[in-house]
Scaffold this motif. Structure first.
Motif, PDB file in Angstrom:
ATOM      1  N   PHE A   2       0.853  -1.190   0.000  1.00  0.00           N
ATOM      2  CA  PHE A   2       0.000   0.000   0.000  1.00  0.00           C
ATOM      3  C   PHE A   2       0.887   1.237   0.000  1.00  0.00           C
ATOM      4  O   PHE A   2       2.097   1.160   0.263  1.00  0.00           O
ATOM      5  N   ASN A   3       0.278   2.368  -0.289  1.00  0.00           N
ATOM      6  CA  ASN A   3       0.988   3.644  -0.332  1.00  0.00           C
ATOM      7  C   ASN A   3       1.089   4.210   1.077  1.00  0.00           C
ATOM      8  O   ASN A   3       0.079   4.554   1.686  1.00  0.00           O
ATOM      9  N   GLN A   4       2.317   4.292   1.601  1.00  0.00           N
ATOM     10  CA  GLN A   4       2.497   4.764   2.974  1.00  0.00           C
ATOM     11  C   GLN A   4       2.144   6.238   3.140  1.00  0.00           C
ATOM     12  O   GLN A   4       1.894   6.695   4.258  1.00  0.00           O
ATOM     13  N   GLY A   5       2.118   6.982   2.051  1.00  0.00           N
ATOM     14  CA  GLY A   5       1.765   8.402   2.136  1.00  0.00           C
ATOM     15  C   GLY A   5       0.277   8.676   2.011  1.00  0.00           C
ATOM     16  O   GLY A   5      -0.159   9.815   2.166  1.00  0.00           O
ATOM     17  N   ASP A   6      -0.507   7.631   1.740  1.00  0.00           N
ATOM     18  CA  ASP A   6      -1.951   7.771   1.598  1.00  0.00           C
ATOM     19  C   ASP A   6      -2.600   7.445   2.944  1.00  0.00           C
ATOM     20  O   ASP A   6      -2.576   6.294   3.392  1.00  0.00           O
TER      21      ASP A   6
ATOM     22  N   ALA B 213      -5.144   4.634   2.875  1.00  0.00           N
ATOM     23  CA  ALA B 213      -4.556   3.304   2.713  1.00  0.00           C
ATOM     24  C   ALA B 213      -3.947   2.807   4.019  1.00  0.00           C
ATOM     25  O   ALA B 213      -4.079   1.627   4.382  1.00  0.00           O
TER      26      ALA B 213
ATOM     27  N   SER C 120      -0.386   8.006  10.191  1.00  0.00           N
ATOM     28  CA  SER C 120      -0.996   8.772   9.097  1.00  0.00           C
ATOM     29  C   SER C 120      -1.418  10.120   9.653  1.00  0.00           C
ATOM     30  O   SER C 120      -1.608  10.271  10.869  1.00  0.00           O
TER      31      SER C 120
ATOM     32  N   LYS D 248       6.571  -0.856   8.542  1.00  0.00           N
ATOM     33  CA  LYS D 248       5.365  -1.603   8.243  1.00  0.00           C
ATOM     34  C   LYS D 248       5.131  -2.689   9.291  1.00  0.00           C
ATOM     35  O   LYS D 248       6.031  -3.474   9.611  1.00  0.00           O
TER      36      LYS D 248
END
Length: 788
Positions: free
Chosen positions: A573-577, A580, A620, A614
């Motif tokens: 997944f996108n860690q910056g989203d 997500a 986030s 992760k």
């Protein structure tokens, strides 16, 4: 003042008991319209499907696009986000109703179009469906379903010819409401104005005990002419049948009367049928409090207009550069989903170099009113923001719109005496600056070994500094020229000017506009310097920095809770989203932190100075109106973690330099001596704005004096800033003033209380202008004009 025919004006002036009142409530089954999502895949450009869900008051005649005379109007062209067929959360769009414009029926009226509302699980009772008068849904099926799509109930529309339908559709735990249209007016597009789980509820005259409306200023800062106005309404209704009791489950509005309800009130003048109807819409209001006591046979409902309800809402609209007052008002209106059509375009003349728009709705609008001397309010429909220059309204009021004779009013309490009106106004202000705006643009490092040492001339050794030429008249030890940047502010040297030891001179070259474009720096060194010593020449600029550190926060996150389930380590997944990351950690409740930034800032980026590991340490963040909302998941079972959050951007601060400008009324000073008023308005956007503010304040104090409250014979035609006149008790002609605040109460009869800004002129003889003014003005006797 609302214009009416002569016969209607005579009734208004003659009898205040010839009025009836009507109140309409609009209820929604779901407490918050914003919690509803809508799917409308056939939405056409120009439609606003969000609006069909929001409660609609059908009796308001000045809604756009609903009257027959408005059918030919062009549609606006907002972004059609519903076209993609996805679910979209409903927004509270209070501006003029357009609604849903969908598929077009063929020549036989056949069509297939579906609108679906997704709601929190609620109890359905009534559904309201309203279309444009010339576009009738003749056949359709409305189905209520659970959140899993299981049908609960349905309602079939057959052979319909009405544009408004309100029908029962009882269902428990309904989460989906689907409208499928099969047959429609031929050759026309579907046009739905309202489709929502709720209904309208009318209150008749016999159940209305009293209605009191007020239009008052929100703040009363000294020296502030412009002001934000908020309208409110207090209604006392008959509750002898226990209609409004919360515990009365048999009441038709049980569970609906809450702070999400909308109400509107109207007064109608009773007059012969042959006369043109005269009515006054008191406005659209949002219920704030409901006072219901089982011992009383009445219920009291208090409500405010749209701005009053949202006055404490915090907006983060950033720092506006090179803007104007009109654009700032419009930006706030758009943030509140209000129309900008009633914002005066003349406000574009007031240019603002720099204006922060972060704060509560009330504080932002009041700040703009102070800067521009503007009148600001929400219109009667609750759909548009009104903003116009106050003095432009005064200038249009050359002659009073209504004269009150001695038997038509009773005097009230007066404010400060007229002779205390100031004739010297000192306005103190500063300007907005960026934090660290003044900084080094470039620097030049020079070793002293390049600067030749000289001997100071004996001729000037005993001459005081300032009495001899710089450098003792010698040639400079070192000279250098610089081309200056457009944002140049000053030149600074790292070593101080020391007479007879180290001296320097800076000569500037200017362009036609008087701006420095080149500089020549000459240095004289008269003392020994150690090897390696250096001098730094700094070219200082005044400009917006790229970014600065606005705030740094350190947060201690405790070790992993025992009920955590470690998520999949191999998930991609996108860690910056943020969405997500939250989905990856959906099984675990995060630790949430809110970092508030409630000042004049623009946030450029946020840096979390920790590694994203992760399934070990994840986080986030989202930008909110108040700052940063941070979510953290710590999966280390034995070790707390420290999170460092750095927020970067730009911040506006009040300038250090305070300026004062003065306006003087020389004629009044000659008569009464100096009466000084000092006003400090804080940071203004520009010198031009400061001068405009002062001019309008001086004009205001030159023409207006005391505050006067007067109980009048009720005239519902009157509105804020109308110029009215009152017959003097002592025979001095007429006293006049503009209406500053207004309060009206209906109890079967009408009473009115107004607060005036009294003018210094007391008489106007309008006999020469009878063709231009209302004919209810009496002719003023000649001796009355001597007082003016």
């Amino acid at each position: 003042m609302k214009a009416v025919r002569d016969e209607t004006a005579r009734i208004i002036r003659g009898n205040n008991r010839r009025y009836t009142a009507a109140v309409v409530f609009s209820f929604l089954s779901c407490r918050a319209p914003e919690s509803i999502k809508i799917q409308a895949s056939n939405a056409q450009n120009g439609s606003v499907p969000d609006q069909i869900v929001y409660p609609y008051l059908s009796h308001l005649e000045d809604r756009f696009f609903t009257r027959s005379m408005m059918r030919g109007c062009l549609f606006p062209n907002p972004e059609n986000k519903h076209k993609d067929g996805r679910l979209h959360p409903v927004k509270n769009r209070a501006y003029s109703r357009i609604g849903y414009i969908g598929a077009k029926a063929d020549i036989h009226g056949s069509v297939s179009d579906t609108i679906t509302l997704y709601m929190p699980s609620i109890e359905l009772r009534k559904i309201t469906l309203k279309t444009n008068p010339d576009r009738i849904i003749q056949q359709a099926l409305i189905t209520a379903k659970t959140k899993t799509g299981i049908p609960l109930a349905h309602y079939q529309i057959e052979n319909n010819s009405a544009d408004t339908l309100s029908f029962d559709l009882p269902a428990q735990n309904a989460a989906i409401l689907e409208l499928h249209i099969i047959k429609h007016t031929p050759n026309k597009r579907i046009w739905i104005i309202a489709f929502y789980p709720g209904f309208e509820f009318s209150i008749s005259e016999k159940d209305i005990i009293s209605i009191k409306t007020k239009k008052k200023k929100t703040e009363n800062k000294e020296g502030s002419i412009g002001r934000l106005y908020i309208s409110s309404i207090d209604m006392v209704l008959n509750n002898i049948t226990r209609l409004y009791d919360n515990k009365n489950s048999k009441s038709p509005i049980a569970g609906y009367l809450n702070t999400n309800a909308i109400c509107s009130a109207r007064l109608l003048l009773k007059q012969p049928d042959s006369y043109k109807p005269f009515f006054v819409d008191l406005g659209t209001f949002f219920v704030m409090t409901i006072q219901n006591n089982e011992k009383d046979a009445t219920v009291t409902i208090k409500a405010q207009d749209y701005i009053g309800v949202n006055k404490n809402t915090y907006l983060t609209l950033g720092i506006q550069e090179q803007t104007n007052a009109f654009a700032c008002f419009a930006k706030i209106a758009n943030a509140l989903s209000l129309s900008t059509t009633r914002i005066d375009t003349a406000l574009k003349r007031i240019r603002l170099k720099r204006m922060p728009l972060n704060g509560t709705v009330s504080s932002l609008l009041n700040a703009l009113c102070l800067l521009t001397n503007a009148f600001c309010a929400c219109d009667e429909t609750g759909s548009a923001l009104i903003a116009t220059e106050t003095l432009s309204r005064h200038a249009a009021l050359r002659y009073p719109v209504r004269h009150f004779l001695l038997n038509e009013y009773s005097g009230g309490k007066q404010g400060a005496a007229a002779q205390n009106t100031p004739n010297v106004i000192n306005l103190s202000y500063s300007q907005y600056e960026y934090e660290d705006e003044y900084h080094i643009g470039s620097k030049d490092v020079i070793l002293y070994q390049r600067i030749k040492k000289q001997s100071f001339p004996d001729t000037y050794k005993n001459v005081p500094y300032g009495m001899y030429p710089v450098g003792g008249g010698l040639e400079p030890s070192f000279t250098k020229r610089y081309i200056l940047p457009t944002t140049f502010a000053a030149i600074e040297l790292s070593d101080p000017f020391i007479p007879r030891a180290f001296e320097y001179r800076i000569i500037y070259q200017y362009d036609d506009a008087g701006k420095a474009i080149k500089a020549e720096i000459s240095l004289w060194n008269f003392v020994d310097k150690n090897e390696g010593e250096q001098l730094t020449i700094c070219i200082m600029v005044k400009e917006k920095p790229d970014h600065i550190l606005l705030k740094a926060e350190q947060i201690t996150v405790p070790k992993m809770p025992q009920d955590y389930q470690i998520p999949d380590k191999h998930a991609v997944f996108n860690q910056g989203d943020a969405a997500a990351v939250e989905s990856h950690n959906a099984l675990n409740k995060p630790l949430e932190y809110k970092i508030e930034m409630k000042d004049c800032v623009n946030i450029s980026h946020v840096e979390i100075a920790n590694l994203f590991l992760k399934s070990q340490f994840e986080f986030s963040y989202r930008m909110t109106a108040l700052g940063i909302h941070l979510k953290i998941w710590n999966y280390f079972p034995h070790h707390p973690q420290t999170v460092t959050v750095n927020i970067y951007g730009n911040r506006l601060v009040a300038g250090k330099e305070k300026k004062t400008i003065t306006a003087r009324n020389e004629d009044d000073i000659q008569r009464n001596g100096e009466i000084i008023k000092n006003i400090e308005v804080g940071p203004l956007a520009s010198d031009t704005v400061a001068l405009e503010v002062l001019k309008k304040m001086a004009h205001f104090y030159r023409h207006f004096s005391t505050d006067t409250s007067i109980q009048t014979w009720a005239d519902p035609r009157l509105s804020l800033y109308d110029l009215v006149a009152f017959k003097s008790l002592r025979g001095y002609g007429f006293t006049q003033g503009v209406i500053d605040e207004i309060e009206m109460e209906y109890k079967g009869y009408l009473t009115q209380k107004i607060k005036l800004k009294q003018t210094k002129k007391h008489s106007r003889d309008s006999r020469l202008f009878l063709g231009m003014v209302f004919n209810d003005r009496p002719v003023i006797s000649k001796r009355g004009t001597d007082y003016a």
